[in-house]
Design an enzyme around this catalytic site. Structure first.
Site, PDB file in Angstrom:
ATOM      1  N   ARG C 345      28.470  31.455  30.681  1.00 20.03           N
ATOM      2  CA  ARG C 345      27.484  32.456  30.052  1.00 20.03           C
ATOM      3  C   ARG C 345      26.182  32.637  31.041  1.00 20.03           C
ATOM      4  NH1 ARG C 345      26.743  29.512  24.180  1.00 20.03           N
ATOM      5  NH2 ARG C 345      28.956  30.141  23.252  1.00 20.03           N
ATOM      6  N   ARG C 471      24.300  25.159  28.223  1.00 19.41           N
ATOM      7  CA  ARG C 471      25.004  24.479  27.150  1.00 19.41           C
ATOM      8  C   ARG C 471      26.243  25.270  27.095  1.00 19.41           C
ATOM      9  NH1 ARG C 471      26.396  25.719  22.309  1.00 19.41           N
ATOM     10  NH2 ARG C 471      24.874  27.353  22.001  1.00 19.41           N
TER      11      ARG C 471
END
Lengths: 249, 234, 674
Positions: C345, C471
């Site tokens: 991401r 994360r």
């Protein structure tokens, strides 16, 4: 785009309410309905007036908090759409839009368009769970196989977001679709079987206590439900409750 | 066991509504089957029809059924009023703007109104025929074996005779009653099944279709008989 | 403003001794317990009812503690955990693809760019399997295969399928499971639920957390609640950026009040910016909507190569489908040939920003890239034509078949996109842009999830513990439930064992009175302010500062300026904010004012934290610290630590403390996706 808004204003639960008219201008078609309300409130605050209170949170159609009765329909004119996912392109420039709170004795108005839906919480508390402690050591997840069709149907029932559109839209303010969705989810799964009969009794009892109306099978709830919860669930609950009464469990 | 019990909970009231309603559908079917004889009754001077009427008013098993029917009508009526009152109480403040037609059929939203029209019709209907048959002065018909039976046919024929000044308004009310009944059944028939939980993707279409057919055929035939009686005697 | 921390202390994370794999078991066996009769004498406050809060409150109540649970929403079921789409990871190895607790641990450490605590992450991986067992026994309807067993999907670039899911509504189903468990305890009277209540302050007595001041948002009443311990499960603070995928009500206030009472804030600048969100469309936009990461499995991301095409797109003289292949720049495939569109991401988000900053953004604002399904539709269409035995299918037939396949896989997401943008993503590429999604930072907690205030605990997104600097997908749900169901209920006993003879906590203590008075004064101050500017205005401006200077890439100059700008903004807020309405009524503007006020202070601290971290890692990218190719440059010698900040009055002058991270079980490597 410009609109004339007719909005229910009510100071608090005890006060009388009334419809008030507000013009709102400079709206673009890609604004969400709630963003249009933000614009109105911005104007009201700058004009030294009391902004319109309304419930909202996730603004992506899943938390179930937004709750407006728009132009005579719960969550407005679009199907399977919550108010927060409704966009102004669904309205005509210059239109008059009626905005009201969910209306039901069991959902008292908190202020303006915000209502108290804790009756739904109390219904879940009465039995909308499987009695299993988290501190124990339950079976391995795959020790309980569930036929895919049952799992999928249970999932469909479980997608209810508890927004209350079913109650708001029902001519009788009945909560049957909400209650039956939770009853169904567990009735379809093996995990829900031990408490199946007592659960449906307790949840229906609580529903009655909260002062919701009776279901007359008009089917409006299913049409207006933003998650498309099916009337099949109500039939399943009717069946289970009948069975629980006949067998006397 | 739930504290509310079978009679008090909202669902129990629904079951009662459904059970009585569906039973009354059976009654309608039976009543219609009897009335259909009126199409041919003129041929034997109404004898077969009168014998049927006698059977229906005297045979013990039918008697039981008829008491069940009275009870069903009353229960359906009282239960319906109770439910309606509760439903009104559940929404003390009405919406300023409501577009109910976008999400529910007209008949499903007007069951109380339709039921009330049917009730008004039912009262006059029972006064005209049922009361006459049971307590009124009905002319007697002499059969070949010398026995006499009540000649209900002549009452019916006279009632719908063009010479009867009230025949046309009565027929009007009759047709209105049947019209309301049709719409009442349009929703009520399948709704009854839903209320007791008899719904399944496989069967609900059949039930729905059956309900729609029933709600059209029954009132149309009842009405046709009345119109037939009037026209053929003109 | 002080440049250097006043003094720095080493923080003790109380990590148990012994080999990594035995730490948790050993710890559970050796910590103190509270016997059942004594649990009845102990009260615990849980703030927030998302996955962490609901599960913690339910579990504590099941164990016998008296719980008071608080949420600001109208029902505990509305917490923003409900919006999580993709799934929840668990090391079950049901797919027999070689997954294990160690692999999940390793992936999480690596995904976090080696900035998380080994022992915590290992424990998380260890209890992950229990979560699935627990949820299934509660009746959570996970997706299943035709044999009736649980199905898995792969997620976020890891090499195994370990993600359990319930269509695109996994968070909803898990939260409703936890909400059910909570509801059961409410019905038993073991949990007292306070809906529409907001934490206004944490009350400490003799250095211990002994309760909270809460405000009833309906009546405006300011209430004192005493307890032997307070657990904050109040979620993340992505709303500091104003526009984010968070819910409108998500806020930092509970954590921030705790911070101001002495709890350290750890790594506050670690923010996850999710690459696939629907772009901003206008000034009044209030919220950004996430499009599941799974879309990158099949979609190709591009912008035009030539400025002329960009201009033509922006003025509407050209449609995206008019641009020929050779004038398109599939920049992820160009820069990262090995991973292509499936880079993590943080990498994908930065690459989109790089292209847009270079002027190639494809919407009016210049802040969007294309996510294109045309080639996937064609590829699936051809395969499907083969499967169906269609000879020489027309291009139209291929499209039709391909669209059907894509609809089956991503139909609900495409529908959501169309609902929001009124564009048909089957016919024209979607416009996407990165948006703030999750905050890895939060209250510093030790291995027991206790903050630096004794008796004050933090779980879920509110703490900092498990995700390091970035994360992994499907790990947030795992952490929330792990903390709430399986970690906190055990570890809190170690602290509460001292309290069995304390008796009920009186709220008559002067500390409660003082805290309550401060809250009342603040409310009166806000309402009595003679300003003219609505709260949202400040929030928007805060968001713009944070997004520009403390967003996807950061530099010293910008961060320094941002701190000054936020300080100005805060001063202006105090003078100019207009909060209408009454204190004793439902007053969402007043609630918002308090939250925005805290977010502004937090924003200042975030910039301070980003300034201090002179390296690039995970979601934190400092422009000064990058490789010649523009990739993140970590500094393991100087910055393999957790930054924990102590409040001193002014956020930018917070004291810096460090928890050194030691890696005994994994080797620190540079992440490469080329």
């Amino acid at each position: 785009m410009d609109f004339t808004l007719k909005i229910w204003r009510q100071e608090g639960p005890q006060e009388e309410g009334r419809m008030e008219t507000y013009p709102v201008t400079g709206i673009t078609h890609d604004m969400s309905f709630l963003e249009m309300m933000d614009v109105l409130n911005d104007q009201l605050i700058r004009d030294g007036q009391d902004p319109v209170a309304f419930d909202h949170d996730c603004r992506e159609g899943i938390c179930g908090m937004c709750s407006m009765f728009i132009n005579g329909e719960a969550h407005g004119p679009n199907r399977k759409t919550t108010t927060c996912q409704l966009h102004m392109r669904s309205f005509k420039d210059g239109e008059t839009i009626y905005i009201e709170p969910w209306r039901a004795a069991a959902f008292p108005v908190v202020k303006d368009l915000a209502v108290d839906r804790s009756a739904f919480d109390r219904i879940i508390q009465s039995g909308g769970y499987v009695s299993v402690n988290s501190s124990g050591n339950p079976l391995d997840a795959n020790a309980i196989p569930v036929p895919k069709d049952d799992a999928d149907e249970a999932f469909n029932a479980a997608t209810c977001i508890g927004c209350g559109a079913c109650v708001a839209t029902c001519k009788n303010a009945s909560a049957m679709l909400f209650v039956s969705a939770k009853v169904s989810q567990f009735a379809l799964l093996p995990q829900g079987q031990p408490e199946r009969m007592s659960r449906v009794q307790r949840m229906v009892d609580q529903m009655d206590k909260e002062g919701f109306g009776n279901c007359t099978n008009t089917g409006a709830c299913e049409v207006e439900c933003p998650k498309g919860i099916s009337l099949d669930n109500i039939a399943r609950m009717n069946r289970d409750y009948l069975k629980s009464q006949v067998t006397g469990e | 066991m739930a504290q509310t019990g079978i009679l008090k909970s909202s669902l129990a009231k629904k079951y009662a509504m459904a059970a009585t309603g569906l039973f009354l559908c059976l009654f309608l079917a039976g009543h219609l089957a009897g009335n259909l004889q009126l199409f041919t009754a003129a041929a034997d001077g109404g004898r077969q029809f009168n014998e049927y009427a006698k059977f229906m008013t005297t045979f013990p098993a039918v008697k039981v059924l008829s008491y069940l029917t009275y009870f069903s009508v009353l229960f359906h009526l009282v239960d319906g009023i109770v439910l309606s009152l509760q439903n009104r109480k559940a929404r003390p403040v009405r919406y300023a703007m409501e577009r109910a037609s976008t999400n529910a059929g007209w008949s499903s939203r007007n069951m109380m109104l339709l039921g009330t029209i049917v009730l008004v019709f039912l009262v006059t209907h029972m006064q005209n025929f049922w009361w006459q048959m049971h307590f009124g002065s009905v002319p007697m018909q002499q059969l070949e074996d010398g026995t006499q039976i009540k000649d209900l046919y002549s009452v019916v024929a006279a009632f719908f005779h063009p010479d009867n000044g009230f025949a046309l308004p009565a027929i009007g009310l009759y047709l209105l009653g049947q019209f309301a009944l049709g719409f009442h059944l349009w929703h009520g028939f399948s709704s009854g099944f839903q209320s007791v939980g008899l719904r399944h993707p496989k069967f609900s279409q059949i039930i729905g279709g059956l309900g729609k057919a029933f709600s059209v055929v029954v009132p149309v035939l009842f009405s046709a008989i009345v119109v037939f009686m009037y026209i053929t005697q003109a | 403003m002080t440049e250097m921390p006043k003094h720095s202390v080493a923080l003790d994370a109380k990590i148990p001794e012994g080999p990594l794999a035995d730490k948790w078991t050993h710890h559970k066996n050796s910590i103190r317990l509270v016997n059942p009769a004594n649990k009845r004498l102990i009260d615990v406050i849980v703030v927030g009812t998302g996955l962490a809060g609901s599960s913690a409150a339910a579990s504590l109540a099941e164990m016998g503690y008296n719980v008071k649970a608080f949420c600001f929403q109208d029902s505990p079921r509305r917490a923003h955990s409900i919006a999580a789409q993709g799934g929840i990871n668990a090391a079950k190895n049901y797919q027999n693809d070689g997954d294990s607790v160690y692999r999940l641990f390793y992936d999480t450490i690596k995904g976090g760019d080696y900035r998380s605590r080994e022992a915590n992450v290992y424990r998380l991986a260890e209890v992950s399997a229990n979560i699935i067992d627990q949820c299934v026994s509660q009746g959570v309807p996970f997706a299943r295969d035709y044999g009736g067993l649980l199905d898995n999907r792969s997620f976020g670039g890891v090499q195994v399928s370990r993600t359990f899911y319930a269509k695109g509504q996994t968070g909803q189903q898990l939260l409703l499971g936890a909400y059910s468990a909570l509801s059961r305890q409410i019905s038993k009277g073991k949990v007292t639920m306070y809906n529409r209540h907001e934490l206004m302050d944490v009350v400490t007595v003799d250095g211990k957390a002994r309760g909270i001041i809460a405000r009833n948002l309906v009546t405006g009443e300011v209430e004192r609640h005493g307890a032997h311990a307070v657990v904050l499960c109040s979620g993340g603070y992505g709303n500091v950026f104003y526009l984010s995928t968070n819910a409108m009500g998500s806020n930092v206030s509970a954590a921030w009040k705790a911070h101001k009472k002495g709890a350290f804030m750890a790594n506050p600048s670690y923010t996850q910016i999710h690459p696939t969100c629907i772009p901003v469309s206008g000034h009044y936009q209030s919220k950004l909507t996430l499009m599941s990461e799974s879309l990158r499995n099949d979609g190709r991301i591009w912008v035009p190569k030539e400025q002329a095409d960009v201009d033509a797109l922006r003025n509407g003289s050209m449609r995206p489908t008019d641009i020929p292949e050779d004038r398109r720049d599939y920049y992820l495939e160009r820069r990262y040939p090995a991973f292509g569109n499936l880079v993590p991401r943080d990498v994908a988000s930065r690459a989109a920003k790089e292209r847009c900053d270079a002027g190639f953004g494809v919407n009016e604002a210049g802040e969007a890239v294309f996510l294109d399904y045309a080639s996937a539709i064609e590829r699936y269409g051809k395969t499907e034509a083969n499967v169906q035995g269609i000879q020489a299918p027309s291009a139209e037939k291929i499209r039709e078949l391909g669209e059907a396949v894509v609809r089956a896989k991503y139909g609900n997401l495409f529908q959501m996109y169309e609902q929001i943008t009124a564009d048909n993503p089957y016919k024209t590429p979607m416009r996407i842009y990165p948006a703030v999604h999750y905050t890895m930072g939060g209250l510093w907690v030790d291995y027991n999830l206790q903050t630096t205030i004794p008796g004050l605990y933090a779980c879920g997104e509110a703490n900092f513990s498990d995700h390091g600097a970035n994360r992994l997908g499907a790990s947030a749900l795992m952490q929330g439930l792990a903390d709430g169901y399986f970690v906190l209920p055990y570890t809190i006993g170690d602290y509460l064992a001292d309290d069995i003879r304390t008796g009920a906590i009186s709220t008559d203590a002067p500390e409660f009175a003082a805290a309550e008075q401060a809250v009342r004064d603040r409310i009166a101050g806000l309402l009595g302010n003679n300003g003219k500017t609505p709260v949202d205005d400040f929030h928007r401006r805060l968001g713009r500062i944070m997004w520009n200077e403390c967003g996807m890439s950061r530099n010293e100059k910008g961060l320094t300026q941002a701190i000054a700008d936020i300080q100005d903004l805060r001063a202006e807020f105090e003078k100019e904010v207009c909060v209408p309405g009454r204190p004793d009524r439902f007053n969402p503007e007043l609630d918002k004012a308090g939250r925005v006020s805290d977010l502004m202070e937090l924003g200042e601290l975030m910039c301070k934290d980003a300034l201090e971290r002179k390296e690039s890692c995970g979601g934190h990218f400092r422009e000064e610290y990058q490789t010649p190719e523009g990739e993140a440059l970590r500094d393991d010698k100087g910055h393999a630590h957790v930054s924990a900040w102590a409040h001193t009055g002014v956020p930018a002058e917070a004291t810096h403390h460090k928890e050194e991270l030691t890696f005994e079980n994994v080797e620190l490597k540079t992440r490469s996706y080329k």
